[in-house]
Design a protein around this motif. Structure first.
Motif, short mmCIF file in Angstrom:
data_model
loop_
_atom_site.label_atom_id
_atom_site.label_comp_id
_atom_site.label_asym_id
_atom_site.label_seq_id
_atom_site.Cartn_x
_atom_site.Cartn_y
_atom_site.Cartn_z
N GLY A 1 0.80 -1.21 0.00
CA GLY A 1 0.00 0.00 0.00
C GLY A 1 0.84 1.26 0.00
N ARG A 2 2.09 1.15 -0.43
CA ARG A 2 2.99 2.29 -0.46
C ARG A 2 3.63 2.41 -1.83
NH1 ARG A 2 6.25 1.40 5.29
NH2 ARG A 2 4.41 1.43 6.67
N TYR A 3 4.31 3.53 -2.04
CA TYR A 3 5.04 3.76 -3.28
C TYR A 3 6.49 3.35 -3.09
CZ TYR A 3 1.06 6.29 -5.18
OH TYR A 3 -0.19 6.63 -5.66
N VAL A 4 7.02 2.65 -4.08
CA VAL A 4 8.39 2.14 -4.03
C VAL A 4 9.26 2.94 -4.99
CG1 VAL A 4 9.86 0.11 -4.34
CG2 VAL A 4 7.52 -0.14 -3.47
N ASP A 5 10.46 3.30 -4.54
CA ASP A 5 11.40 4.03 -5.38
C ASP A 5 12.16 3.04 -6.25
OD1 ASP A 5 13.17 5.73 -6.57
OD2 ASP A 5 14.03 6.52 -4.72
N LEU A 6 11.85 3.02 -7.54
CA LEU A 6 12.47 2.05 -8.46
C LEU A 6 13.95 2.32 -8.68
CD1 LEU A 6 9.65 1.79 -11.17
CD2 LEU A 6 10.06 0.28 -9.21
N SER A 7 14.38 3.56 -8.48
CA SER A 7 15.77 3.89 -8.75
C SER A 7 16.73 3.33 -7.72
CB SER A 7 15.94 5.42 -8.81
OG SER A 7 15.63 6.02 -7.56
N GLN A 8 16.21 2.72 -6.63
CA GLN A 8 17.08 2.18 -5.60
C GLN A 8 17.58 0.78 -5.94
OE1 GLN A 8 18.09 4.06 -2.99
NE2 GLN A 8 16.94 5.67 -4.05
N THR A 9 17.06 0.17 -6.98
CA THR A 9 17.51 -1.17 -7.37
C THR A 9 17.91 -1.16 -8.84
OG1 THR A 9 15.26 -1.88 -7.97
CG2 THR A 9 15.96 -2.23 -5.67
N GLN A 10 18.78 -2.10 -9.19
CA GLN A 10 19.22 -2.20 -10.58
C GLN A 10 18.08 -2.60 -11.49
OE1 GLN A 10 22.15 -1.30 -11.75
NE2 GLN A 10 21.54 -1.79 -13.85
N ALA A 11 17.22 -3.49 -11.01
CA ALA A 11 16.06 -3.90 -11.82
C ALA A 11 15.12 -2.72 -12.04
CB ALA A 11 15.34 -5.05 -11.13
N GLY A 12 14.97 -1.91 -11.02
CA GLY A 12 14.10 -0.74 -11.16
C GLY A 12 14.66 0.26 -12.15
N LEU A 13 15.97 0.46 -12.13
CA LEU A 13 16.59 1.38 -13.09
C LEU A 13 16.41 0.87 -14.52
CD1 LEU A 13 19.91 2.30 -11.23
CD2 LEU A 13 17.97 3.80 -11.69
N GLU A 14 16.57 -0.42 -14.71
CA GLU A 14 16.39 -0.98 -16.06
C GLU A 14 14.95 -0.81 -16.53
OE1 GLU A 14 17.69 -4.99 -15.81
OE2 GLU A 14 19.82 -4.49 -15.57
N LEU A 15 14.01 -0.94 -15.59
CA LEU A 15 12.61 -0.74 -15.95
C LEU A 15 12.34 0.72 -16.32
CD1 LEU A 15 9.69 -1.76 -16.15
CD2 LEU A 15 9.44 -1.29 -13.71
N LEU A 16 12.90 1.63 -15.56
CA LEU A 16 12.67 3.06 -15.82
C LEU A 16 13.23 3.47 -17.17
CD1 LEU A 16 13.42 4.68 -12.33
CD2 LEU A 16 11.21 4.57 -13.50
N TYR A 17 14.48 3.08 -17.44
CA TYR A 17 15.14 3.54 -18.65
C TYR A 17 14.91 2.63 -19.85
CZ TYR A 17 17.56 7.06 -15.92
OH TYR A 17 17.85 8.15 -15.12
N GLY A 18 14.36 1.45 -19.59
CA GLY A 18 14.11 0.55 -20.71
C GLY A 18 12.67 0.53 -21.17
N SER A 19 11.78 1.12 -20.39
CA SER A 19 10.37 1.10 -20.75
C SER A 19 10.00 2.34 -21.56
CB SER A 19 9.51 1.02 -19.47
OG SER A 19 8.15 1.14 -19.79
N ASP A 20 9.10 2.14 -22.50
CA ASP A 20 8.62 3.26 -23.31
C ASP A 20 7.51 4.04 -22.59
OD1 ASP A 20 10.35 2.51 -25.31
OD2 ASP A 20 8.85 1.26 -26.33
N GLU A 21 7.04 3.51 -21.48
CA GLU A 21 5.94 4.16 -20.77
C GLU A 21 6.43 5.21 -19.78
OE1 GLU A 21 3.66 1.15 -18.92
OE2 GLU A 21 3.01 0.21 -20.82
N THR A 22 7.71 5.23 -19.51
CA THR A 22 8.26 6.21 -18.57
C THR A 22 9.27 7.10 -19.28
OG1 THR A 22 10.01 4.67 -17.90
CG2 THR A 22 7.98 4.68 -16.59
N GLY A 23 9.33 8.34 -18.82
CA GLY A 23 10.33 9.25 -19.35
C GLY A 23 10.02 9.76 -20.73
N ILE A 24 10.89 10.63 -21.21
CA ILE A 24 10.78 11.19 -22.55
C ILE A 24 12.17 11.20 -23.17
CG2 ILE A 24 10.96 13.53 -21.58
CD1 ILE A 24 9.44 14.54 -24.02
#
Length: 487
Positions: A43-66
């Protein structure tokens, strides 16, 4: 890097890129709020940038970022007089607007705005002014109540950790005993040998850093390092001593110590800081919004105002001052920084210093020239003594004789001033040509204002008249009989 730290010679290497290679580069902009993803389980928000898998999801997904592409490179134009540039990534204001709008519309930002009392990231309430730091007794009671409900594994781990915390008096006595009789030279030699091997640098380099420290700074740092080492050794010894004790026994000893309250204040403090779950968030409501990249366009923190003229700048400053004078609450007043005024004040100080120096030289030259004019006028009086006698003989008064010489000095001063102005106007022409060629700034020109020219001529006339007053009075006081007898 290690070679440089060891003092070895490193060959400099440079790399260059072509315009086409740079324009093929792309970057990905991840907005602050996009780093957080809602976890339905907790029930909370997780910071994806704290893990390597989260970073790959952030920078590898087309749904996040520009994705940002390099479309051009700015550089000074050929022949430009101002070629100083600084490296930076430039972007349009539309990107700023996009970032603000996107962050403000994310779920986490909306959730935080809807609940200003709770940290949506941790799920804890924000601290308030009523929240105070608990006392040592309150900490002991809270951690006792919390640990009493924990399982044996947690209690066993907490007991070993608590018993490994020595009392401050023990640490101080141990450090004092170790530091007794130790000199600065011994400390320097010990630190140089120890850190030179750890940091892979020469001992001389370490000694250079230590030499800049005072005795108090050096001994304080050494004592703190020794205290930390004493605590670590004490904890390691306790852990080794209790390593063979079963977890159930350690848990029983922990419950007994909590019931009897036999822990020291240092042990209770350690348990509270490391095992007591937080009750309030470490952040504030505004800090959370800043962390998430939220921007309220209707409530800006700063406003940049650009005036087209110095008069407009001064008028804006006056308006702000008038507004602040009419506001009683300091929080509602406008705090502003006039960068142009700061820059101009420095330049004005330099110009004033140079002006005062030039004024001193001019004052000396005026005094010398006034003395010379007085001497020349006096010589004229001596050479025209017989003429003075004739004028007095035909009926001229003393005042008439004085006026003759005052008129002459007036004509000399007026003529000198006019000649000086004419020469100045003529010299301005080649001076401006030279300045324009050297600086390339056509607006930078030397001018002589009409009012200034009139004032300079008046000063020249007045100074020459003052210089001739004494010689003219000497001429007026001459005896006509004695003057007619002179040759």
């Amino acid at each position: 890097l290690s070679a440089m730290q060891a003092g070895e010679e490193v060959e400099a290497a440079s790399q260059s890129w072509s315009f086409e290679e740079l324009t093929e580069e792309s970057f990905k902009l991840i907005l602050p709020a996009e780093r957080y993803q809602y976890d339905s389980a907790s029930g909370r928000y997780v910071d994806l940038s704290q893990t390597q898998a989260g970073l790959e999801l952030l920078y590898g997904s087309d749904e996040t970022g520009i994705t940002l592409n390099v479309v051009g490179i700015a550089r000074p134009s050929e022949g430009s007089g101002m070629t100083m540039t600084t490296g930076a990534v430039g972007y349009l204001s539309s990107l700023t607007d996009y970032a603000i709008e996107t962050c403000n519309n994310t779920d986490i930002v909306k959730a935080q705005l809807e609940d200003p009392d709770t940290d949506v990231i941790t799920g804890l309430p924000f601290p308030t002014e009523e929240d105070t730091e608990p006392t040592a007794e309150e900490k002991a009671q809270e951690i006792t109540g919390y640990l009493s409900s924990q399982d044996d594994a947690t209690l066993a781990q907490a007991y070993v950790a608590a018993m490994g915390q020595p009392e401050d008096s023990y640490v101080e006595q141990t450090v004092s005993a170790q530091m007794e009789g130790v000199t600065r030279e011994q400390i320097e030699e010990m630190i140089a040998q120890q850190y030179a091997g750890q940091m892979n640098v020469s001992a001389d380099t370490i000694m250079g850093y230590i030499a800049e420290m005072s005795d108090e700074e050096l001994f304080t740092q050494v004592e703190e390092a020794m205290a930390q080492e004493v605590r670590s050794q004490y904890a390691a010894a306790v852990e080794q001593e209790l390593s063979d004790v079963p977890a159930s026994s350690l848990a029983a000893m922990m419950r007994s110590a909590l019931t009897e309250g036999s822990f020291t204040s240092e042990q209770y403090e350690y348990l509270y800081e490391n095992y007591m779950p937080p009750t309030v968030s470490d952040s504030t409501y505004q800090e959370n919004l800043d962390e998430l990249g939220y921007v309220d366009l209707a409530n800006p923190s700063t406003i940049s105002i650009y005036a087209s003229t110095f008069a407009d700048k001064d008028r804006i400053a006056d308006l702000i001052t008038e507004y602040n004078e009419g506001v009683e609450d300091e929080e509602d007043q406008i705090t502003y920084t006039d960068y142009i005024a700061l820059l101009m004040s420095s330049i004005t100080d330099i110009i004033n210093a140079i002006s005062y120096l030039l004024i001193g030289f001019v004052a000396i030259s005026l005094i010398v020239s006034s003395i010379m004019i007085g001497i020349i006028t006096y010589i004229s009086v001596l050479e025209r003594t017989k003429e003075i006698g004739i004028l007095r003989a035909v009926g001229a008064s003393k005042r008439d004789i004085s006026r003759v010489f005052n008129a002459e000095t007036l004509i000399v001063g007026l003529g000198a001033g006019i000649i000086g102005i004419v020469v100045t106007l003529l010299l301005i022409i080649p001076i401006n040509i030279i300045v324009h060629n050297l600086t390339g700034i056509q607006d930078l020109s030397a001018v002589l204002p009409g009012g200034g020219a009139v004032i300079l001529v008046a000063i020249s006339t007045v100074l020459t008249m003052i210089s001739g007053l004494i010689p003219s009075r000497i001429a007026a006081r001459k005896d006509p009989v004695e003057a007619l007898r002179s040759e």
